[in-house]
Motif scaffolding. Structure first.
Motif, PDB file in Angstrom:
ATOM      1  N   ASP A   1     -10.773  48.221 -17.824  1.00 23.11           N
ATOM      2  CA  ASP A   1      -9.640  47.330 -18.108  1.00 23.11           C
ATOM      3  C   ASP A   1     -10.136  45.960 -18.545  1.00 23.11           C
ATOM      4  OD1 ASP A   1      -7.694  49.206 -17.506  1.00 23.11           O
ATOM      5  OD2 ASP A   1      -7.493  48.559 -15.424  1.00 23.11           O
ATOM      6  N   GLY A   2      -9.597  45.475 -19.662  1.00 24.44           N
ATOM      7  CA  GLY A   2      -9.923  44.141 -20.157  1.00 24.44           C
ATOM      8  C   GLY A   2     -11.285  44.013 -20.802  1.00 24.44           C
ATOM      9  N   GLU A   3     -11.995  45.096 -20.932  1.00 28.32           N
ATOM     10  CA  GLU A   3     -13.349  45.046 -21.490  1.00 28.32           C
ATOM     11  C   GLU A   3     -13.314  44.850 -23.002  1.00 28.32           C
ATOM     12  OE1 GLU A   3     -17.371  47.558 -20.732  1.00 28.32           O
ATOM     13  OE2 GLU A   3     -15.552  48.739 -21.048  1.00 28.32           O
ATOM     14  N   GLU A   4     -14.158  43.965 -23.478  1.00 27.42           N
ATOM     15  CA  GLU A   4     -14.283  43.730 -24.916  1.00 27.42           C
ATOM     16  C   GLU A   4     -15.012  44.910 -25.563  1.00 27.42           C
ATOM     17  OE1 GLU A   4     -12.993  41.258 -26.735  1.00 27.42           O
ATOM     18  OE2 GLU A   4     -12.042  40.544 -24.897  1.00 27.42           O
ATOM     19  N   PRO A   5     -14.613  45.280 -26.782  1.00 19.66           N
ATOM     20  CA  PRO A   5     -15.267  46.406 -27.453  1.00 19.66           C
ATOM     21  C   PRO A   5     -16.789  46.253 -27.575  1.00 19.66           C
ATOM     22  CG  PRO A   5     -13.285  45.772 -28.644  1.00 19.66           C
ATOM     23  CD  PRO A   5     -13.495  44.737 -27.569  1.00 19.66           C
ATOM     24  N   GLU A   6     -17.255  45.037 -27.784  1.00 21.12           N
ATOM     25  CA  GLU A   6     -18.697  44.813 -27.919  1.00 21.12           C
ATOM     26  C   GLU A   6     -19.435  45.146 -26.622  1.00 21.12           C
ATOM     27  OE1 GLU A   6     -16.321  42.556 -28.584  1.00 21.12           O
ATOM     28  OE2 GLU A   6     -16.466  42.216 -30.743  1.00 21.12           O
ATOM     29  N   ALA A   7     -18.871  44.755 -25.488  1.00 21.94           N
ATOM     30  CA  ALA A   7     -19.487  45.053 -24.190  1.00 21.94           C
ATOM     31  C   ALA A   7     -19.471  46.559 -23.925  1.00 21.94           C
ATOM     32  CB  ALA A   7     -18.759  44.307 -23.072  1.00 21.94           C
ATOM     33  N   TYR A   8     -18.372  47.194 -24.256  1.00 21.33           N
ATOM     34  CA  TYR A   8     -18.260  48.646 -24.123  1.00 21.33           C
ATOM     35  C   TYR A   8     -19.335  49.331 -24.966  1.00 21.33           C
ATOM     36  CZ  TYR A   8     -15.813  53.211 -24.442  1.00 21.33           C
ATOM     37  OH  TYR A   8     -15.464  54.537 -24.417  1.00 21.33           O
ATOM     38  N   ALA A   9     -19.480  48.920 -26.204  1.00 20.01           N
ATOM     39  CA  ALA A   9     -20.477  49.509 -27.098  1.00 20.01           C
ATOM     40  C   ALA A   9     -21.893  49.279 -26.573  1.00 20.01           C
ATOM     41  CB  ALA A   9     -20.326  48.945 -28.506  1.00 20.01           C
ATOM     42  N   ARG A  10     -22.174  48.099 -26.047  1.00 19.79           N
ATOM     43  CA  ARG A  10     -23.517  47.822 -25.505  1.00 19.79           C
ATOM     44  C   ARG A  10     -23.845  48.771 -24.351  1.00 19.79           C
ATOM     45  NH1 ARG A  10     -22.006  42.447 -26.448  1.00 19.79           N
ATOM     46  NH2 ARG A  10     -21.381  42.156 -24.281  1.00 19.79           N
ATOM     47  N   ARG A  11     -22.870  49.021 -23.485  1.00 18.76           N
ATOM     48  CA  ARG A  11     -23.106  49.939 -22.361  1.00 18.76           C
ATOM     49  C   ARG A  11     -23.376  51.352 -22.878  1.00 18.76           C
ATOM     50  NH1 ARG A  11     -18.863  49.106 -19.787  1.00 18.76           N
ATOM     51  NH2 ARG A  11     -17.660  50.962 -20.304  1.00 18.76           N
ATOM     52  N   ILE A  12     -22.608  51.774 -23.862  1.00 16.39           N
ATOM     53  CA  ILE A  12     -22.829  53.108 -24.441  1.00 16.39           C
ATOM     54  C   ILE A  12     -24.227  53.193 -25.041  1.00 16.39           C
ATOM     55  CG2 ILE A  12     -22.106  54.639 -26.327  1.00 16.39           C
ATOM     56  CD1 ILE A  12     -19.200  53.681 -25.721  1.00 16.39           C
ATOM     57  N   LEU A  13     -24.605  52.193 -25.817  1.00 18.58           N
ATOM     58  CA  LEU A  13     -25.917  52.200 -26.467  1.00 18.58           C
ATOM     59  C   LEU A  13     -27.067  52.136 -25.465  1.00 18.58           C
ATOM     60  CD1 LEU A  13     -25.119  49.887 -29.499  1.00 18.58           C
ATOM     61  CD2 LEU A  13     -25.534  52.374 -29.553  1.00 18.58           C
ATOM     62  N   ALA A  14     -26.830  51.558 -24.310  1.00 20.29           N
ATOM     63  CA  ALA A  14     -27.876  51.420 -23.293  1.00 20.29           C
ATOM     64  C   ALA A  14     -28.032  52.671 -22.431  1.00 20.29           C
ATOM     65  CB  ALA A  14     -27.571  50.216 -22.397  1.00 20.29           C
ATOM     66  N   THR A  15     -27.144  53.642 -22.598  1.00 25.25           N
ATOM     67  CA  THR A  15     -27.155  54.841 -21.757  1.00 25.25           C
ATOM     68  C   THR A  15     -27.567  56.053 -22.587  1.00 25.25           C
ATOM     69  OG1 THR A  15     -25.340  53.892 -20.460  1.00 25.25           O
ATOM     70  CG2 THR A  15     -25.770  56.252 -20.189  1.00 25.25           C
ATOM     71  N   PRO A  16     -28.721  56.631 -22.295  1.00 25.63           N
ATOM     72  CA  PRO A  16     -29.170  57.795 -23.065  1.00 25.63           C
ATOM     73  C   PRO A  16     -28.118  58.912 -23.096  1.00 25.63           C
ATOM     74  CG  PRO A  16     -30.941  56.994 -21.677  1.00 25.63           C
ATOM     75  CD  PRO A  16     -29.689  56.240 -21.269  1.00 25.63           C
ATOM     76  N   GLY A  17     -27.791  59.339 -24.312  1.00 31.01           N
ATOM     77  CA  GLY A  17     -26.829  60.416 -24.512  1.00 31.01           C
ATOM     78  C   GLY A  17     -25.401  59.971 -24.720  1.00 31.01           C
ATOM     79  N   ALA A  18     -25.066  58.775 -24.302  1.00 32.63           N
ATOM     80  CA  ALA A  18     -23.674  58.322 -24.366  1.00 32.63           C
ATOM     81  C   ALA A  18     -23.199  58.134 -25.809  1.00 32.63           C
ATOM     82  CB  ALA A  18     -23.489  57.036 -23.572  1.00 32.63           C
ATOM     83  N   ARG A  19     -24.062  57.658 -26.676  1.00 33.20           N
ATOM     84  CA  ARG A  19     -23.674  57.451 -28.076  1.00 33.20           C
ATOM     85  C   ARG A  19     -23.282  58.772 -28.729  1.00 33.20           C
ATOM     86  NH1 ARG A  19     -26.447  57.352 -33.136  1.00 33.20           N
ATOM     87  NH2 ARG A  19     -25.573  55.839 -34.596  1.00 33.20           N
ATOM     88  N   LEU A  20     -24.018  59.834 -28.424  1.00 29.56           N
ATOM     89  CA  LEU A  20     -23.711  61.146 -28.992  1.00 29.56           C
ATOM     90  C   LEU A  20     -22.335  61.624 -28.525  1.00 29.56           C
ATOM     91  CD1 LEU A  20     -26.107  64.045 -29.516  1.00 29.56           C
ATOM     92  CD2 LEU A  20     -23.946  64.479 -28.386  1.00 29.56           C
ATOM     93  N   VAL A  21     -22.051  61.481 -27.238  1.00 26.99           N
ATOM     94  CA  VAL A  21     -20.745  61.898 -26.705  1.00 26.99           C
ATOM     95  C   VAL A  21     -19.636  61.051 -27.319  1.00 26.99           C
ATOM     96  CG1 VAL A  21     -19.319  62.079 -24.615  1.00 26.99           C
ATOM     97  CG2 VAL A  21     -21.719  62.836 -24.581  1.00 26.99           C
TER      98      VAL A  21
END
Length: 164
Positions: free
Chosen positions: A102-122
């Motif tokens: 909730d309230g998360e900026e898209p850039e922060a969300y994307a950074r978390r995805i990019l920092a987690t192995p496999g998350a970008r693919l999902v």
């Protein structure tokens, strides 16, 4: 219709825990009362994401994350369930990474995805299905345009190309 891997006999346990057929069943049950924006059963989206993960070369632990990718965000399963589930740690990490807060900026969300192995693919599989022109065509024009822009922005943040 069950996930394609299930028909291929992919019932072996993921890292000694739940098998893909069991993960699929949990996801389908958890989202059973839910529909997508077009009024279709939500399980169709989950299946498409799981199949998209597999088509992009994802291993079984990432396919499991595809089935579960919206479970926390939609509130149909909770962190306690995920903590206790007999799933590989990578599956749990990816599910958490792709869960928008909730309230998360898209850039922060994307950074978390990019920092987690496999998350970008999902997330790539999720965005591909969300942005499917056939799915968007049944929505009202304003919603379709808004979602198209939202998905394109996230694709840019994740560095995804048309081939992803």
């Amino acid at each position: 219709m069950p996930y394609e891997g299930h028909r291929q006999g992919r019932t072996e346990a993921l890292g000694g825990g739940l098998g893909l057929a069991e993960v699929e069943a949990v996801a389908r049950t958890a989202h059973a009362a839910q529909q997508d924006k077009a009024g279709r059963p939500y399980a169709e989206h989950l299946r498409a994401v799981a199949e998209g993960v597999r088509a992009r070369g994802g291993a079984d632990d990432l396919v499991a994350a595809g089935w579960l990718h919206d479970a926390l965000e939609d509130g149909v399963l909770d962190d306690a369930w995920l903590d206790a589930a007999a799933l590989p740690q990578r599956t749990k990490d990816v599910v958490r990474a792709v869960t928008k807060r909730d309230g998360e900026e898209p850039e922060a969300y994307a950074r978390r995805i990019l920092a987690t192995p496999g998350a970008r693919l999902v997330k790539a599989a999720d965005l591909a299905h969300n942005a499917d022109p056939d799915r968007l065509a049944v929505l009202d024009e304003h919603t379709a345009r808004r979602l198209t822009a939202k998905y394109a922005t996230m694709r840019r943040h994740l560095g995804l190309t048309a081939d992803d």
